[in-house]
Motif scaffolding. Structure first.
Motif, PDB file in Angstrom:
ATOM      1  N   THR A 732     -19.676  13.399  -2.855  1.00 43.20           N
ATOM      2  CA  THR A 732     -18.937  14.583  -3.309  1.00 43.20           C
ATOM      3  C   THR A 732     -17.736  14.849  -2.407  1.00 43.20           C
ATOM      4  OG1 THR A 732     -20.936  15.538  -4.199  1.00 43.20           O
ATOM      5  CG2 THR A 732     -19.090  17.034  -3.801  1.00 43.20           C
ATOM      6  N   HIS A 733     -17.925  14.817  -1.104  1.00 40.39           N
ATOM      7  CA  HIS A 733     -16.832  15.122  -0.179  1.00 40.39           C
ATOM      8  C   HIS A 733     -16.175  13.838   0.302  1.00 40.39           C
ATOM      9  CE1 HIS A 733     -14.451  16.935   2.910  1.00 40.39           C
ATOM     10  NE2 HIS A 733     -15.004  16.146   3.811  1.00 40.39           N
ATOM     11  N   PHE A 734     -14.855  13.806   0.213  1.00 41.52           N
ATOM     12  CA  PHE A 734     -14.091  12.665   0.709  1.00 41.52           C
ATOM     13  C   PHE A 734     -13.011  13.201   1.653  1.00 41.52           C
ATOM     14  CE2 PHE A 734     -11.014   9.270   0.788  1.00 41.52           C
ATOM     15  CZ  PHE A 734     -11.819   8.133   0.785  1.00 41.52           C
ATOM     16  N   PRO A 735     -12.973  12.739   2.904  1.00 36.30           N
ATOM     17  CA  PRO A 735     -11.988  13.289   3.865  1.00 36.30           C
ATOM     18  C   PRO A 735     -10.549  13.038   3.402  1.00 36.30           C
ATOM     19  CG  PRO A 735     -13.683  11.988   4.976  1.00 36.30           C
ATOM     20  CD  PRO A 735     -13.846  11.734   3.510  1.00 36.30           C
ATOM     21  N   ARG A 736      -9.755  14.095   3.405  1.00 37.81           N
ATOM     22  CA  ARG A 736      -8.352  13.972   3.014  1.00 37.81           C
ATOM     23  C   ARG A 736      -7.580  13.067   3.968  1.00 37.81           C
ATOM     24  NH1 ARG A 736      -5.049  17.741  -0.051  1.00 37.81           N
ATOM     25  NH2 ARG A 736      -6.915  19.013  -0.166  1.00 37.81           N
ATOM     26  N   SER A 737      -7.995  13.041   5.240  1.00 39.70           N
ATOM     27  CA  SER A 737      -7.302  12.218   6.235  1.00 39.70           C
ATOM     28  C   SER A 737      -7.466  10.733   5.972  1.00 39.70           C
ATOM     29  CB  SER A 737      -7.821  12.553   7.635  1.00 39.70           C
ATOM     30  OG  SER A 737      -9.219  12.332   7.722  1.00 39.70           O
ATOM     31  N   ASN A 738      -8.471  10.351   5.144  1.00 37.19           N
ATOM     32  CA  ASN A 738      -8.692   8.933   4.842  1.00 37.19           C
ATOM     33  C   ASN A 738      -7.774   8.436   3.723  1.00 37.19           C
ATOM     34  OD1 ASN A 738     -10.619   9.036   6.763  1.00 37.19           O
ATOM     35  ND2 ASN A 738     -12.354   8.549   5.475  1.00 37.19           N
ATOM     36  N   LEU A 739      -6.925   9.328   3.167  1.00 40.07           N
ATOM     37  CA  LEU A 739      -6.032   8.945   2.081  1.00 40.07           C
ATOM     38  C   LEU A 739      -4.631   8.688   2.624  1.00 40.07           C
ATOM     39  CD1 LEU A 739      -7.047  11.451  -0.740  1.00 40.07           C
ATOM     40  CD2 LEU A 739      -7.606   9.025  -0.606  1.00 40.07           C
ATOM     41  N   GLN A 740      -4.018   7.620   2.162  1.00 43.05           N
ATOM     42  CA  GLN A 740      -2.635   7.303   2.508  1.00 43.05           C
ATOM     43  C   GLN A 740      -1.862   7.067   1.214  1.00 43.05           C
ATOM     44  OE1 GLN A 740      -2.089   3.891   4.976  1.00 43.05           O
ATOM     45  NE2 GLN A 740       0.137   3.966   4.888  1.00 43.05           N
ATOM     46  N   THR A 741      -0.945   7.992   0.870  1.00 42.08           N
ATOM     47  CA  THR A 741      -0.218   7.917  -0.395  1.00 42.08           C
ATOM     48  C   THR A 741       0.692   6.695  -0.422  1.00 42.08           C
ATOM     49  OG1 THR A 741      -0.256  10.315  -0.570  1.00 42.08           O
ATOM     50  CG2 THR A 741       1.338   9.145  -1.943  1.00 42.08           C
ATOM     51  N   ILE A 742       0.660   5.983  -1.565  1.00 42.69           N
ATOM     52  CA  ILE A 742       1.524   4.818  -1.755  1.00 42.69           C
ATOM     53  C   ILE A 742       2.707   5.175  -2.644  1.00 42.69           C
ATOM     54  CG2 ILE A 742       1.658   2.478  -2.690  1.00 42.69           C
ATOM     55  CD1 ILE A 742      -1.248   2.100  -1.911  1.00 42.69           C
ATOM     56  N   THR A 743       2.424   5.718  -3.854  1.00 42.54           N
ATOM     57  CA  THR A 743       3.493   6.094  -4.765  1.00 42.54           C
ATOM     58  C   THR A 743       2.968   7.087  -5.784  1.00 42.54           C
ATOM     59  OG1 THR A 743       5.166   5.287  -6.296  1.00 42.54           O
ATOM     60  CG2 THR A 743       3.038   4.202  -6.384  1.00 42.54           C
ATOM     61  N   THR A 744       3.884   7.913  -6.308  1.00 44.35           N
ATOM     62  CA  THR A 744       3.532   8.865  -7.355  1.00 44.35           C
ATOM     63  C   THR A 744       3.651   8.179  -8.707  1.00 44.35           C
ATOM     64  OG1 THR A 744       4.318  10.712  -6.021  1.00 44.35           O
ATOM     65  CG2 THR A 744       4.083  11.097  -8.376  1.00 44.35           C
ATOM     66  N   LEU A 745       2.577   8.261  -9.504  1.00 38.67           N
ATOM     67  CA  LEU A 745       2.546   7.606 -10.819  1.00 38.67           C
ATOM     68  C   LEU A 745       3.088   8.507 -11.908  1.00 38.67           C
ATOM     69  CD1 LEU A 745      -0.959   5.905 -10.554  1.00 38.67           C
ATOM     70  CD2 LEU A 745       1.270   4.897 -10.093  1.00 38.67           C
ATOM     71  N   GLY A 746       3.014   9.815 -11.739  1.00 32.91           N
ATOM     72  CA  GLY A 746       3.478  10.735 -12.776  1.00 32.91           C
ATOM     73  C   GLY A 746       2.843  12.096 -12.582  1.00 32.91           C
ATOM     74  N   ARG A 747       2.908  12.891 -13.645  1.00 29.28           N
ATOM     75  CA  ARG A 747       2.353  14.239 -13.601  1.00 29.28           C
ATOM     76  C   ARG A 747       1.395  14.410 -14.759  1.00 29.28           C
ATOM     77  NH1 ARG A 747       3.610  18.687 -10.770  1.00 29.28           N
ATOM     78  NH2 ARG A 747       2.974  20.724 -11.592  1.00 29.28           N
ATOM     79  N   GLY A 748       0.174  14.809 -14.481  1.00 31.06           N
ATOM     80  CA  GLY A 748      -0.839  15.011 -15.493  1.00 31.06           C
ATOM     81  C   GLY A 748      -1.020  16.468 -15.853  1.00 31.06           C
ATOM     82  N   GLU A 749      -2.139  16.735 -16.498  1.00 29.90           N
ATOM     83  CA  GLU A 749      -2.418  18.092 -16.966  1.00 29.90           C
ATOM     84  C   GLU A 749      -2.614  19.054 -15.813  1.00 29.90           C
ATOM     85  OE1 GLU A 749      -5.944  18.251 -19.263  1.00 29.90           O
ATOM     86  OE2 GLU A 749      -5.597  20.284 -20.002  1.00 29.90           O
ATOM     87  N   PHE A 750      -3.202  18.536 -14.695  1.00 27.96           N
ATOM     88  CA  PHE A 750      -3.523  19.431 -13.583  1.00 27.96           C
ATOM     89  C   PHE A 750      -2.477  19.394 -12.470  1.00 27.96           C
ATOM     90  CE2 PHE A 750      -7.429  19.926 -15.640  1.00 27.96           C
ATOM     91  CZ  PHE A 750      -7.996  18.683 -15.934  1.00 27.96           C
ATOM     92  N   GLY A 751      -1.672  18.359 -12.435  1.00 28.45           N
ATOM     93  CA  GLY A 751      -0.697  18.219 -11.366  1.00 28.45           C
ATOM     94  C   GLY A 751      -0.304  16.763 -11.192  1.00 28.45           C
ATOM     95  N   GLU A 752       0.191  16.400  -9.993  1.00 35.62           N
ATOM     96  CA  GLU A 752       0.653  15.041  -9.759  1.00 35.62           C
ATOM     97  C   GLU A 752      -0.513  14.061  -9.689  1.00 35.62           C
ATOM     98  OE1 GLU A 752       4.808  15.733  -7.278  1.00 35.62           O
ATOM     99  OE2 GLU A 752       3.019  14.955  -6.269  1.00 35.62           O
ATOM    100  N   VAL A 753      -0.250  12.824 -10.181  1.00 34.98           N
ATOM    101  CA  VAL A 753      -1.208  11.722 -10.100  1.00 34.98           C
ATOM    102  C   VAL A 753      -0.535  10.633  -9.274  1.00 34.98           C
ATOM    103  CG1 VAL A 753      -2.575  10.043 -11.373  1.00 34.98           C
ATOM    104  CG2 VAL A 753      -2.171  12.318 -12.345  1.00 34.98           C
ATOM    105  N   PHE A 754      -1.238  10.162  -8.220  1.00 35.98           N
ATOM    106  CA  PHE A 754      -0.610   9.174  -7.371  1.00 35.98           C
ATOM    107  C   PHE A 754      -1.593   8.096  -6.941  1.00 35.98           C
ATOM    108  CE2 PHE A 754      -2.394  10.810  -3.426  1.00 35.98           C
ATOM    109  CZ  PHE A 754      -2.612  12.155  -3.712  1.00 35.98           C
TER     110      PHE A 754
END
Length: 823
Positions: A732-754
């Motif tokens: 259920t919980h995934f540390p935000r610090s373990n994520l490294q953004t590569i590129t933004t794919l677009g914008r969905g219903e709830f917000g950005e998808v990357f």
């Protein structure tokens, strides 16, 4: 009668005597004052009620002027004048009720001053009468109080004391030259000093006694400015009896005739090809039979001009006066400056003109905008700089803001279009507060305001301000928020529950629930309904038997809304189009083609079709057999060998048995769930048909859990792959610090998808590619849909469904981390 008059007079005298006598608290006194400086004479009484004051000078009333005036009861002097303010001053205090009057003692100023004057010839009567060895008397007309001390100067140097050739009289302020001669020639002036200050004479006297034996200047050399390598000519000539001799010096060294310098018989000096080392002071010296030598000086300099400082573009306000200065660059000689526009010189008069070095606009207009050039030139050359002038005008409306009706939960627009010579700056206000910092709003370059998602409380007054340095204009608009259209006939609501009977695709949209009462008003909640069509197969793959080296093709086409996405799985692995061998291709229509098949290609191939509503799959087997040698000889008319027929028959039989078992289990599970639903709905109500992002029910009344079970049942042979999956509850919980953004794919219903790299997303792996959906909205319904979608992906646990790897909820925005599949 006489007695009555006597009593009345006595009573009046007694009442007058009861008035208090005027007594001065402060009286003016005599004092020192400086000519031209301020001063004050004070006058105050102990009881000032009903008392008026008047000032007298030498017994006459004083009228107020700018130079001296009455301030309260005092007399104020802005600048004491030694002539106008001489004499005695007296303050008069008068009671306007009783008529009583009192006067102070006289006071006066001891005014100190010093004034400049001229130096005049006192003896002889005129300069023409001055002869050699005659007596000359000069008088200094500088005076002051107290009496100043004087000093005499000749040619800027003070005359030393103790000389026997002249005498000075302080009393008469004179200078006496006893036997004046040519050696006494020069400019005479005097200076005086006292406690007030010091001044020097203005008009001075030049003594010029001519003796023919002394050299006299006939032609005086002038200062010259030439360009490099140009020639310079100094003219110099003296006269005396007998004739004088003449010489030239440069830096105190005699000049002789050389290759670059020539001294002519008439005394002129020529310098050819002037260089920097040739510049300086040249001295022309004349020697007579008597007297001291006469030295005449002239300076030679090279012409030069520096670069001009650049201008910064200027924005000037229309219909106003403006001045723009152009500083002349440093140069020798001093450069002349002028302005031009379109290669035409600006005139010295008119609405736009040049005054000295300034460009003057008496009243600038929009037509005056453009490029102006400032020129500076001297003998060394010309320099110029361009100035860009923009004339700012007050904006004019192209389209004013208008009262608008905007639909809730949809984008809304308010227009504010204006024009001016300078692009206007547009600012929007909501209830008087600037909205430039609010992320819910966007202001386009032309001034249009976009409300990204209209909410109920956006129904208020908006103000648009379009401005330039010349001024601004304002426009107002009121927004009315609409709740949407009324419900169609096949949609009903009861006790807050909205029911759809035979949902159609036209029912998609936002629905607002409004709860209200009289005392507290109303509240609103908006939900979004998406009606989708479930995936169905138009063309399914069929079992295929081919010879080695031939081409095998599986056809697969599906329908649905949104349009289903086709994937292929071969030998329990998803086929990645970017990583397939050249001989294996997935066609745009969904078909799978394998060229030059080998026996290793034999096996089960699954077509997976899915959209946001559901996922379906169809399987087919590929049988690859060796081509007998006899068949190659017999040609295409040969029959399939008996072993091949036997193999195909066994395979088909096994497939049929497999399908029967799966269908039986599905029917059994479906029957049990239907019985449970009947218990939950005793009135025989059928549940609504919703899609994955709208609820838990799917096609034919199956829940997402049922589909999960159906997928699992149809893939009993793939339990080893499924055993590697982890439930959403465990991650259920995934540390935000373990994520490294590569590129933004677009914008969905709830917000950005990357797309991102995730550490620890897979057991035993360092990093993995993941798909991240962000929640960047405050809409309660969208937040609820986000949680439902996360719960749905958390419950699904199948190799053909992307997995939920975790949620980042320790800060906003919340993230949903999903398995990434490169289709």
């Amino acid at each position: 009668m006489f007695l009555l008059m006597l009593r009345f007079q006595l009573s009046r005298d007694q009442s007058v005597g009861a008035q208090a006598a005027i007594r001065f608290a402060k009286e003016p006194y005599s004092q020192d004052a400086l000519h031209g400086r301020s001063a004050i004479l004070r006058c105050e009484v102990e009881e000032p009620a009903h008392v008026e004051f008047e000032w007298l000078q030498n017994g006459l009333p004083i009228q107020d002027t700018e130079q001296r005036f009455k301030e309260g009861s005092n007399l104020q002097f802005a600048a004491v004048d030694r002539h106008r303010d001489a004499g005695s001053f007296q303050c008069v205090a008068r009671n306007v009720q009783s008529g009583e009057e009192a006067r102070t003692a006289n006071a006066s100023f001891n005014i100190k001053w010093i004034e400049t004057g001229s130096v005049v010839l006192k003896q002889p009567a005129s300069a023409a009468e001055i002869q050699p060895s005659s007596t000359v008397v000069l008088r200094c007309h500088i005076d002051g109080h107290p009496r100043p001390t004087w000093q005499w100067f000749r040619d800027g140097a003070p005359l030393p004391d103790g000389r026997g050739t002249y005498s000075v009289s302080s009393k008469e302020r004179t200078l006496t030259l006893r036997s004046a001669g040519p050696d006494d020639n020069g400019l005479y002036y005097c200076c005086a000093r006292s406690a007030v200050g010091s001044v020097c004479s203005q008009d001075n006297f030049t003594l010029n006694i001519i003796d023919e034996s002394f050299p006299q200047a006939v032609v005086v050399p002038e200062d010259l400015i030439v360009t490099k390598n140009e020639e310079a000519m100094f003219d110099c000539q003296f006269a005396a009896v007998p004739p004088p001799t003449q010489e030239w010096l440069f830096e105190d060294s005699p000049i002789t005739n050389r290759s670059k310098t020539t001294v002519f018989a008439n005394g002129s000096l020529l310098i050819t090809q002037v260089k920097a080392r040739s510049t300086g002071v040249y001295k022309c010296i004349g020697h007579g039979q008597k007297g001291k030598a006469l030295v005449l000086k002239a300076t030679l300099r090279l012409a030069e001009i520096e670069e001009m400082a650049p201008f910064s573009p200027k924005v000037l306000t229309a219909n106003q006066g403006h001045r723009v200065s152009c500083a002349a660059p440093r140069g020798v000689p001093t450069p002349q400056v002028w302005w031009e526009r379109n290669q035409e010189r600006i005139p010295t008069s008119g609405r736009v003109y040049q005054e000295a070095e300034q460009l003057v606009f008496t009243s600038i207009t929009e037509a005056d905008a453009g490029i102006y050039t400032c020129h500076a030139a001297n003998k060394a050359g010309e320099k110029k700089q361009e100035l860009s002038i923009t004339v700012a005008t007050v904006p004019k409306w192209v389209e004013m803001p208008k009262d608008s009706q905007l639909e809730e939960s949809k984008p809304g627009y308010l227009h504010c279009l204006s024009k001016a010579s300078l692009k206007p700056t547009v600012t929007w206000y909501r209830n008087g507060v600037s909205i430039s910092e609010d992320s819910r709003f966007e202001i386009s370059e032309n001034g249009t305001l976009r409300i990204n998602n209209v909410e109920v409380y956006d129904g208020t007054m908006y103000k648009c301000v379009s401005s330039t340095p010349a001024g601004s204009i304002e426009g107002y608009a009121r927004v009315h928020v609409l709740d949407g259209s009324s419900l169609p006939s096949h949609v009903s609501h009861r006790a807050g529950i909205l029911s759809f009977h035979k949902v159609s695709r036209s029912d998609s949209g936002n629905y607002t629930c409004i709860a209200s009462n009289s005392p507290q008003g109303e509240i609103r909640a908006t939900v979004q309904l998406v009606v989708a069509v479930y995936v169905t197969f138009k063309l399914e793959p069929e079992p295929t038997t081919v010879y080695q080296g031939h081409t095998a093709m599986f056809q697969c086409q599906a329908e649905g809304d949104p349009v289903p996405h086709i994937q292929w799985k071969g030998k329990d692995k998803i086929l990645d189009p970017s990583k397939l061998l050249p001989r294996i291709q997935i066609m745009p229509n969904g078909s799978l083609v394998i060229y030059d098949v080998t026996t290793e290609d034999s096996g089960k191939y699954t077509c997976i079709a899915g959209n946001s509503c559901n996922i379906k799959h169809r399987e087919a087997f590929l049988y690859v057999v060796d081509k007998p040698a006899a068949e190659e000889d017999e040609g295409p008319s040969s029959h399939t060998p008996y072993k091949m027929i036997q193999t195909i028959g066994l395979s088909v039989g096994a497939a049929v048995a497999y399908i029967i078992i799966v269908l039986g289990l599905m029917f059994y599970c479906k029957k049990r769930r239907k019985a449970k639903r009947l218990k939950k709905h005793p009135e025989g109500e059928e549940p609504e048909m919703e899609c994955l992002n709208g609820g838990t029910l799917l096609q034919n009344g199956q829940t997402t859990a049922e589909i999960q079970e159906e997928v699992a049942l149809t893939n009993l042979g793939s339990s080893s792959g499924a055993s590697k999956r982890h439930s959403a509850a465990e991650k259920t919980h995934f540390p935000r610090s373990n994520l490294q953004t590569i590129t933004t794919l677009g914008r969905g219903e709830f917000g950005e998808v990357f797309l991102a790299k995730a550490k620890g997303a897979e057991d035993g792996e360092g990093e993995a590619l993941v798909l991240v959906k962000s929640l960047q909205t405050r809409d309660e319904q969208l937040q609820l849909d986000f949680r439902r979608e996360a719960e749905m992906f958390g419950k699904l646990n199948h190799v053909n469904v992307v997995r939920l790897l975790g949620l980042c909820r320790e800060a906003e925005p919340h993230y949903m981390v999903l398995e990434y599949v490169d289709l």
